[in-house]
Scaffold this active site. Sequence first.
Site, PDB file in Angstrom:
ATOM      1  CB  CYS A 274      14.384   2.057  14.759  1.00 58.37           C
ATOM      2  SG  CYS A 274      15.394   2.260  16.256  1.00 58.37           S
ATOM      3  CG  HIS A 322      14.278  -2.010  16.625  1.00 57.31           C
ATOM      4  ND1 HIS A 322      14.953  -1.350  15.623  1.00 57.31           N
ATOM      5  CD2 HIS A 322      13.120  -2.464  16.056  1.00 57.31           C
ATOM      6  CE1 HIS A 322      14.255  -1.436  14.500  1.00 57.31           C
ATOM      7  NE2 HIS A 322      13.141  -2.085  14.741  1.00 57.31           N
ATOM      8  CG  HIS A 334      10.504  -2.120  11.938  1.00 54.61           C
ATOM      9  ND1 HIS A 334      11.514  -2.854  12.530  1.00 54.61           N
ATOM     10  CD2 HIS A 334      10.091  -2.867  10.877  1.00 54.61           C
ATOM     11  CE1 HIS A 334      11.695  -3.989  11.877  1.00 54.61           C
ATOM     12  NE2 HIS A 334      10.846  -4.024  10.869  1.00 54.61           N
TER      13      HIS A 334
END
Length: 360
Positions: A274, A322, A334
Amino acid sequence: MSKRSTWTMAAVALVCAVTVLTAPGAAYAAPIPEPTPPSGAASAPSAAETRDLEAVRKKIEKLYHEAAVATDAYNAAEEKADKQSVEIVKLAQKIAAGQKKLDRIKGGAGAAAREQYRSGGVPREARLMLSGDPQQFLDNAGRMYQGQQATKNLLSELKRTQKDLADYAEDASAKWKDLEEGRKKKAAAKKRVEKQIKEAQTLENRLEKKERERLQKLEEEAEQKAQTAWLSSGVLKEIDGKATKSGKAAVAFATAQLGKPYVWGAEGPKSYDCSGLTSQAWAAAGRPIPRTSQEQWKQLKHIGVADMRPGDLIIYHDDASHVGMYIGEGAIIHAPRPGRSVTVAGAGSMAILGVVRPDA
């Protein structure tokens, strides 16, 4: 194909994607009940089976979250090790240069000592002063002073250089120690990542094909529910920020990575995690940012959700484990988790911690 054409096609693709994400009753609306299967067809899962599968989903989600936290720790250790290695190389160069300087100074001091030995212990300037010639005495008085100052400066430079070398060596030793400790942390984080991912994959592999399909559907429904709740708050009506030139470049880079697999610790060009995706996107836009989502949260400027603009980064979960890039219209790009690919998702499909702006 021109860059403008490429950007136009990417923009069209994004518009199509985010239209699905935000259209009322579409992807993030309540799921449409499936029709009753005909006689003889496989029956829908019972409430007990659904509960069991939901428990599995939550367990897998927890494991991947723990893997994401460990991945951030691994990436942070790797980034720190890279910086420390560069610093150690610079210190080694300073030590080499300092040693050459020390040798030169010692050579000068040795020459002065040899000159004094040849004169029987009486410096050349002193012998000239004792010559009995008044004019020569005056001329060489200045030379003697200059010689004394030169010798004094030489000794002072010798001491400074020796101290610098000692400091460089001590600093290098400390950095080597830190580097070794960082390597141990990196290795430990790697083991945690691999353990969590393996356990999650083992859970998934135990499921039959139909159960895995239902599991994926449960995951999508959970995301849809969160996105619907987020949009229902009316937040999208407040978000109208326009992307900057660098923000457009970052979004364009991220868009070009759609479909590439998630691999923990990866930062391109064939796969990403990510924060590897977001850091590389902004590097491509000419704005280097921290490598990990946690450091992105710590170091970049925080802004309100209502002030978001394309290119901003949304940080998720209380531990900032994240990150996704906001692309407008309530959507992000993402890299989700192992087993998934870089994709478009609802900005509110996960628990938002906050928003940061790389080009503030």
